[in-house]
Design a protein around this motif. Structure first.
Motif: not given
Length: 537
Positions: A173-174, A176-177, A195, A200, A203, A218
């Motif tokens: 997730n980090q 992706f972020a 998102s 995720l 995120l 999201h």
């Protein structure tokens, strides 16, 4: 009658092409509407799955084709209308076949059907990916959200689970972020981050820390269980999930039941104030909207696919072996799909109503999935074993009760939709289930839908389908019998009602409902203009 000389399990057709998807009508209108609405924003999509797949026919180089599934269907038009960058995880085989870009640069991909995507790839280390996807996301979160755990025995959570959460799920997730933030900072407009799903969940919080002015939406594609069932997970995990999601401005779910369960989770597990009437939660001084947006299909595009020469060829082949009556299902071999109980119900039908023997066949077109997860491998073996036992018990020289095909062939699947008399959709729990919508859209035989009350689709189609409890195999058998003997006029009337619902609530409406809420969020004083939307679509 056809003598069954073919094997019981038909092998998958490698490199089977999917029907060409044609954008038309409502999808073009939504693209125009989207461009106008978001002209001052920089949209970014973040989803574990990319909008493209690799396809390789024997003797030909691999190439990108547009992916399948509800997420891709729903977001492809949006991505192309706005030029949104799609941040996605690299899938096995992609690295070997293509240069996926360096330093996070988006890659432009043109697919065979004329679609064009800007994709920014995230490539986690193999161990981190394995912990993220194969330990936490599947099966842990998936099983929780579909009520699949046998709680007397599983899950067993220990220090390795915490490591998988910290070093796998959170780390991916980090990554992706970081990619989302990088793409946002390339633009000069306010970021709009869309998102998606259970891979995720943290995120939104990670993005919010870096982009305080971003608009974050999201969408959760799978069911949201009760707050009590969330307590299968340790507190650190479920608090992380809720903290992540509540950093979004809007949390989207499939059904009104999901919305209620989410708000109850905020209230009971987090101790937060919520407003059920206004569908809002209050967290860290912010108001978070919680809304349901039932995903759907591109009806016109799907109808065009159903009329394609490839589907018509497949349909002619089906007609060569089709019995007097046909029960049909199309599914991944996922535990949530409840495939084995469906076969048991068919067996009970043959026991209780012997007049159907030799007159009806249950055709199941299934695809193996997540075979690197032990529970899924075991389930695939169990499914095939049950089919063997039922066929051994009831088959005759000229008739086989269950026709099981293990293949991923979209043209053939659509041809089956056009030919069924009964479509069985009996998941234990399902976020939506587009099979029900696809099947009822293109079937013109007055085919009847036998539908689980726990499928998200039931909220829209349950009034005209034959509703079942997915755990009651005898009741499911009687529902199949009822569908087979139903008066033709009633069958066609019900089918037309369901088809009309799907046509009205198509993928364009799924997108437009979210866009309208985003517009209301960004411009709180502006009144809605449904007339404007109708003009555009």
């Amino acid at each position: 009658m056809l003598l069954w000389s073919k094997p019981m399990f038909l092998p998958p057709r490698m490199g089977a092409s999917r029907p060409r998807r044609v954008r038309c009508g409502p999808m073009i209108g939504i693209e125009q509407y989207t461009r106008r609405l978001l002209r001052d924003y920089h949209p970014i999509i973040a989803a574990n799955r990319a909008p493209v797949d690799l396809s390789s026919n024997e003797g030909e180089p691999a190439r990108f084709v547009r992916g399948g599934g509800g997420l891709v269907t729903g977001l492809a038009a949006f991505a192309q209308a706005t030029g949104a960058v799609w941040v996605a995880s690299v899938r096995d085989g992609f690295e070997a076949e293509f240069d996926l870009g360096a330093e996070g640069e988006p890659m432009q991909i043109d697919t065979a059907d004329g679609s064009r995507f800007q994709i920014s790839w995230v490539s986690p280390p193999r161990l981190a990916h394995d912990m993220h996807y194969n330990t936490i996301a599947n099966p842990l979160l998936w099983f929780v959200q579909h009520y699949l755990w046998n709680l007397a025995q599983a899950p067993v959570l220990d220090a390795s689970t915490r490591r998988a959460w910290d070093d796998g799920y959170r780390r991916v997730n980090q990554m992706f972020a970081a990619q989302v933030v990088r793409e946002a900072r390339r633009g000069r407009k306010r970021p709009l981050v869309l998102s998606h799903d259970y891979q995720l969940y943290v995120l939104p919080r990670l993005v919010r820390r870096e982009l305080t002015d971003a608009v974050i939406h999201h969408f959760v594609h799978i069911p949201w269980p009760t707050p009590q069932y969330w307590k299968v997970l340790p507190q650190y995990m479920r608090d992380d999930i809720m903290d992540g999601l509540l950093a979004a401005d809007i949390v989207g779910l499939q059904t009104s039941s999901d919305v209620r369960n989410f708000l109850l989770t905020c209230e009971e597990n987090m101790g937060l104030p919520v407003d059920f009437r206004q569908q809002t939660a209050f967290y860290r001084g912010r108001t978070v909207w919680v809304r349901n947006y039932p995903i759907s299909i591109d009806v016109r595009g799907f109808e065009r696919s159903a009329a394609s020469p490839a589907v018509e060829r497949a349909e002619r082949e089906i007609l060569r072996w089709r019995p007097e009556h046909l029960i049909y299902r199309v599914d991944r071999m996922d535990l949530s799909k409840n495939i084995i109980r469906g076969f048991y119900a068919f067996e009970r039908l043959l026991e209780a109503h012997s007049e159907w023997r030799t007159r009806v066949t249950f055709w199941a077109m299934l695809q193996k999935t997540r075979q690197n997860v032990p529970e899924y491998r075991d389930y695939a073996r169990q499914v095939q074993q049950v089919v063997r036992l039922i066929n051994q018990r009831y088959a005759t020289a000229e008739w086989q009760p269950i026709r099981l095909e293990l293949r991923d062939d979209m043209e053939r699947a659509i041809a089956g939709y056009k030919q069924f008399d009964v479509l069985l959709v009996n998941p234990i729990y399902d976020g939506m289930n587009l099979v029900a919508k696809e099947g009822m859209t293109v079937n013109r035989r007055g085919g009847m839908l036998v539908l689980s009350e726990n499928a998200g689709t039931h909220e829209e189609l349950g009034e005209w389908a034959i509703t079942i409890n997915p755990f009651e195999v005898d009741a499911t058998a009687e529902a199949l019998h009822k569908a087979l003997v139903m008066d033709p006029i009633e069958r066609h009337t019900r089918a037309e009602k369901m088809r009309a619902v799907v046509q009205q609530n198509d993928i364009a409406r799924w997108i437009s409902a979210q866009l309208q809420d985003i517009r209301d969020l960004l411009e709180p004083t502006a009144a809605r203009r449904p007339d404007l939307l109708q003009e555009t679509i």
